[in-house]
Design a protein around this motif. Structure first.
Motif, PDB file in Angstrom:
ATOM      1  N   VAL A  48      33.056  28.677  26.312  1.00 44.23           N
ATOM      2  CA  VAL A  48      33.480  29.213  26.089  1.00 44.23           C
ATOM      3  C   VAL A  48      33.026  31.110  26.123  1.00 44.23           C
ATOM      4  CG1 VAL A  48      33.513  30.252  23.136  1.00 44.23           C
ATOM      5  CG2 VAL A  48      34.295  27.500  23.328  1.00 44.23           C
ATOM      6  N   ALA A  49      31.770  31.096  26.067  1.00 43.09           N
ATOM      7  CA  ALA A  49      30.521  32.291  26.133  1.00 43.09           C
ATOM      8  C   ALA A  49      31.524  33.012  27.297  1.00 43.09           C
ATOM      9  CB  ALA A  49      29.196  32.311  26.511  1.00 43.09           C
ATOM     10  N   MET A  50      32.305  32.387  28.616  1.00 42.24           N
ATOM     11  CA  MET A  50      32.541  32.885  29.994  1.00 42.24           C
ATOM     12  C   MET A  50      34.438  33.692  28.626  1.00 42.24           C
ATOM     13  SD  MET A  50      31.046  30.823  32.119  1.00 42.24           S
ATOM     14  CE  MET A  50      32.314  30.315  33.878  1.00 42.24           C
ATOM     15  N   LEU A  51      34.790  33.249  28.693  1.00 36.25           N
ATOM     16  CA  LEU A  51      36.069  33.300  27.952  1.00 36.25           C
ATOM     17  C   LEU A  51      36.263  34.527  26.846  1.00 36.25           C
ATOM     18  CD1 LEU A  51      37.906  29.831  27.541  1.00 36.25           C
ATOM     19  CD2 LEU A  51      38.109  30.652  29.712  1.00 36.25           C
ATOM     20  N   LYS A  52      35.480  34.644  26.049  1.00 35.48           N
ATOM     21  CA  LYS A  52      35.206  35.752  25.053  1.00 35.48           C
ATOM     22  C   LYS A  52      35.070  36.562  26.078  1.00 35.48           C
ATOM     23  CE  LYS A  52      33.865  33.353  20.789  1.00 35.48           C
ATOM     24  NZ  LYS A  52      32.450  32.529  20.162  1.00 35.48           N
ATOM     25  N   ALA A  53      33.887  36.563  26.873  1.00 32.90           N
ATOM     26  CA  ALA A  53      33.850  37.707  28.159  1.00 32.90           C
ATOM     27  C   ALA A  53      35.055  38.735  28.294  1.00 32.90           C
ATOM     28  CB  ALA A  53      32.576  37.801  29.150  1.00 32.90           C
ATOM     29  N   ILE A  54      36.195  37.712  28.712  1.00 35.40           N
ATOM     30  CA  ILE A  54      37.244  38.220  28.790  1.00 35.40           C
ATOM     31  C   ILE A  54      37.995  38.968  28.010  1.00 35.40           C
ATOM     32  CG2 ILE A  54      40.038  37.813  29.780  1.00 35.40           C
ATOM     33  CD1 ILE A  54      38.255  34.996  31.461  1.00 35.40           C
ATOM     34  N   HIS A  55      38.037  39.033  26.646  1.00 30.04           N
ATOM     35  CA  HIS A  55      38.853  39.563  26.053  1.00 30.04           C
ATOM     36  C   HIS A  55      38.032  40.550  25.428  1.00 30.04           C
ATOM     37  CE1 HIS A  55      40.855  35.045  26.735  1.00 30.04           C
ATOM     38  NE2 HIS A  55      41.881  36.764  26.235  1.00 30.04           N
ATOM     39  N   ALA A  56      36.669  40.569  25.488  1.00 36.80           N
ATOM     40  CA  ALA A  56      35.348  41.760  24.658  1.00 36.80           C
ATOM     41  C   ALA A  56      35.981  42.720  25.770  1.00 36.80           C
ATOM     42  CB  ALA A  56      34.166  41.208  25.274  1.00 36.80           C
ATOM     43  N   GLN A  57      36.558  43.130  27.354  1.00 37.60           N
ATOM     44  CA  GLN A  57      37.280  44.155  28.238  1.00 37.60           C
ATOM     45  C   GLN A  57      37.069  45.302  27.630  1.00 37.60           C
ATOM     46  OE1 GLN A  57      35.586  43.996  31.160  1.00 37.60           O
ATOM     47  NE2 GLN A  57      34.360  41.915  29.802  1.00 37.60           N
ATOM     48  N   GLU A  58      37.298  46.034  28.381  1.00 36.91           N
ATOM     49  CA  GLU A  58      38.108  47.736  27.097  1.00 36.91           C
ATOM     50  C   GLU A  58      39.280  47.540  27.410  1.00 36.91           C
ATOM     51  OE1 GLU A  58      36.336  48.840  31.489  1.00 36.91           O
ATOM     52  OE2 GLU A  58      35.596  47.613  30.346  1.00 36.91           O
TER      53      GLU A  58
ATOM     54  N   ALA B 282      38.582  37.776  34.857  1.00 35.74           N
ATOM     55  CA  ALA B 282      39.338  36.514  34.326  1.00 35.74           C
ATOM     56  C   ALA B 282      39.057  35.580  35.535  1.00 35.74           C
ATOM     57  CB  ALA B 282      40.695  36.322  34.202  1.00 35.74           C
ATOM     58  N   VAL B 283      39.057  36.813  37.018  1.00 30.68           N
ATOM     59  CA  VAL B 283      38.928  36.464  38.093  1.00 30.68           C
ATOM     60  C   VAL B 283      37.605  36.493  38.397  1.00 30.68           C
ATOM     61  CG1 VAL B 283      38.979  36.883  40.102  1.00 30.68           C
ATOM     62  CG2 VAL B 283      41.182  37.989  38.969  1.00 30.68           C
ATOM     63  N   GLN B 284      36.475  37.306  37.867  1.00 33.51           N
ATOM     64  CA  GLN B 284      34.677  36.140  38.270  1.00 33.51           C
ATOM     65  C   GLN B 284      34.971  35.054  37.674  1.00 33.51           C
ATOM     66  OE1 GLN B 284      32.849  39.414  36.145  1.00 33.51           O
ATOM     67  NE2 GLN B 284      33.740  40.906  37.827  1.00 33.51           N
ATOM     68  N   VAL B 285      35.480  35.065  36.101  1.00 29.17           N
ATOM     69  CA  VAL B 285      34.912  33.704  35.242  1.00 29.17           C
ATOM     70  C   VAL B 285      35.521  32.412  36.471  1.00 29.17           C
ATOM     71  CG1 VAL B 285      35.731  32.349  33.228  1.00 29.17           C
ATOM     72  CG2 VAL B 285      35.649  34.315  33.120  1.00 29.17           C
ATOM     73  N   CYS B 286      36.959  32.573  36.833  1.00 30.39           N
ATOM     74  CA  CYS B 286      37.139  30.994  37.610  1.00 30.39           C
ATOM     75  C   CYS B 286      36.751  30.829  38.227  1.00 30.39           C
ATOM     76  CB  CYS B 286      38.580  32.275  37.571  1.00 30.39           C
ATOM     77  SG  CYS B 286      40.197  31.728  36.700  1.00 30.39           S
ATOM     78  N   ALA B 287      35.860  31.794  39.102  1.00 30.49           N
ATOM     79  CA  ALA B 287      35.212  31.400  40.683  1.00 30.49           C
ATOM     80  C   ALA B 287      33.711  31.066  39.770  1.00 30.49           C
ATOM     81  CB  ALA B 287      34.743  33.352  41.140  1.00 30.49           C
ATOM     82  N   LYS B 288      33.719  31.322  38.764  1.00 29.92           N
ATOM     83  CA  LYS B 288      32.726  31.050  38.370  1.00 29.92           C
ATOM     84  C   LYS B 288      32.339  29.286  37.736  1.00 29.92           C
ATOM     85  CE  LYS B 288      28.557  31.521  35.499  1.00 29.92           C
ATOM     86  NZ  LYS B 288      27.565  32.195  34.706  1.00 29.92           N
ATOM     87  N   LEU B 289      33.739  28.805  37.462  1.00 32.54           N
ATOM     88  CA  LEU B 289      34.019  27.417  36.761  1.00 32.54           C
ATOM     89  C   LEU B 289      34.008  26.553  38.016  1.00 32.54           C
ATOM     90  CD1 LEU B 289      36.144  28.554  34.416  1.00 32.54           C
ATOM     91  CD2 LEU B 289      33.572  27.535  34.201  1.00 32.54           C
ATOM     92  N   GLU B 290      34.722  27.271  39.163  1.00 36.31           N
ATOM     93  CA  GLU B 290      35.166  26.110  40.327  1.00 36.31           C
ATOM     94  C   GLU B 290      33.535  26.347  40.999  1.00 36.31           C
ATOM     95  OE1 GLU B 290      37.262  25.863  41.851  1.00 36.31           O
ATOM     96  OE2 GLU B 290      38.987  27.144  41.620  1.00 36.31           O
ATOM     97  N   THR B 291      32.181  27.205  41.083  1.00 39.93           N
ATOM     98  CA  THR B 291      30.842  26.471  41.236  1.00 39.93           C
ATOM     99  C   THR B 291      30.539  25.314  40.376  1.00 39.93           C
ATOM    100  OG1 THR B 291      30.297  28.704  40.562  1.00 39.93           O
ATOM    101  CG2 THR B 291      31.160  29.480  42.278  1.00 39.93           C
TER     102      THR B 291
END
Length: 405
Positions: free
Chosen positions: A280-290, A299-308
């Protein structure tokens, strides 16, 4: 029945005196009722004398009319039913303040009964309340008859013309139960609210849908459009495929915003319980961007981290749907928190659910629709609809800048 012992004289044998409480109460009620009846009839006679300019049988130069008998009329009071002897006059109409107050009281009673039922109070409870307040129990059939009177008003409100532009529209549906032939079936009630050019929220429409499919949404959106819905820039809703398909046909110029909260829930459905807070914290970071570009990159970074983290299924859900949740970023930043979710309509749906829960299963779809519409009509008249929800000057400024470039 109580027994009281008394002793008289010098005798040693007590005398038993019995008191019938029921008869005493009945006698007291009758005395009070007769007193009320006499008082009201006395007031009616006094009003008739005032209108005539003289009392009955009085010879007076100021007299302007004479009596012509009377007619009986029943009136329900807290003391019970009393019989009024309403005077008749030969030429003047006898318009008494007592009868007018009676009429107003009857109207207020009817309105209160309907409002109680439409607010979700059970019919049995309505009967108890009316007996406690007015001394007379109103039957279930009477409540039903009164409901029919207000249904016409609700229908007129549902089909009223939509005036002005509504840049932002929120759509959702609620499932209710109806009982038919011993079988319980689902019925859908579709609801639309909008933010007008002054920034106030309005209930745009409420209709019954066979189900939340493309055809139901298509008919609902056409209903809104025929009544005058224009100027739609953004529609906020959950990802209902039938809705999205109908939206593209009816309002092709409008952008669509997928509710971020519902999107998070979809992602969480494929995330282990122990990892939910982290994701959830990772998803909120997406929608906190400018802006949208930065959000897409995040979102690309979050997807990569979820893969790891071995959460490939969650990564795929994020990757497929994230673009649908970023449409709000094309609008003023001051509006973002209220455009990225469908919370404004979700709160109304919770209120509707609370009100309809006491009804249980509706006899038909129309009853369900009338109760939902009545509640929404009530909410629209409160501070919910009178308070400014968004500052639309920000939108106008943004559109002016876009038009000049």
């Amino acid at each position: 029945m109580d027994t009281v012992r008394t002793e008289e004289g010098t005798g040693t044998f007590p005398k038993l005196v019995t008191i019938d409480e029921g008869r005493i109460k009945s006698h007291v009620d009758q005395v009070v009722r007769e007193s009320v009846e006499q008082t009201l009839n006395g007031l009616l006679d006094a009003e008739a004398d005032r209108l005539c300019g003289a009392s009955r049988y009085e010879r007076s130069a100021e007299r302007v009319d004479t009596r012509a008998g009377h007619y009986s009329r029943s009136l329900e009071t807290a003391a019970g039913r009393v019989e009024l002897q309403v005077p008749r006059l030969r030429t003047l109409p006898f318009e008494t303040g007592i009868i007018e107050r009676y009429r107003r009281r009857q109207a207020s009673v009817e309105e209160a009964l309907v409002e109680m039922y439409l607010a979700g109070v059970s019919v049995r409870r309505v009967e108890d309340i009316t007996e406690a307040l007015w001394g007379t129990k109103v039957s279930a059939s009477t409540v039903s008859d009164l409901n029919q009177k207000i249904y016409a008003t609700i229908e007129a409100w549902r089909n009223r013309a939509i005036e002005g532009e509504h840049p932002f529209v929120y759509l959702d549906g609620i499932w209710l139960k109806r009982s038919w032939g011993g079988e319980v079936k689902n019925i859908a009630v579709l609801v639309a609210i909008g933010v007008n050019g002054e920034g106030h929220r309005e209930i745009l429409g409420v209709c019954e849908g066979a189900k939340e499919d493309a055809e139901s949404w298509r008919q609902f959106l056409r209903h809104l459009k025929q009544r005058g819905l224009t100027g739609v820039r953004l529609v906020v809703s959950d990802k209902c495929l039938g809705l999205i398909e109908a939206l593209g046909e009816c309002f092709p110029e409008a952008s669509w915003q997928r509710c971020v909260v519902h999107y998070y829930r979809n992602v969480m459905s494929v995330v282990p319980r122990g990892r939910i807070k982290e994701v959830v914290a990772m998803l909120k970071a997406i929608h906190a961007q400018e802006d949208r570009v930065a959000a897409a990159a995040k979102a690309v970074q979050v997807c990569a981290k979820l893969e790891t983290l071995k959460l490939g299924q969650a990564a795929e859900v994020v990757r497929r749907g994230v673009a649908e949740t970023l449409s709000y970023m094309a609008f003023p930043r001051e509006h973002w928190t209220r455009l990225r979710t469908n919370n404004v309509l979700e709160r109304l749906m919770r209120e509707i659910r609370r009100r309809t829960r006491v009804v249980g299963n509706f006899p038909d779809g129309r009853s369900a629709l009338m109760l939902v519409a009545a509640r929404l009509r009530h909410v629209a008249g409160t501070k919910w609809g009178n308070r400014r929800y968004l500052d639309m000057d920000r939108l106008n400024e943004l559109e002016q800048v876009a038009a000049s470039t």
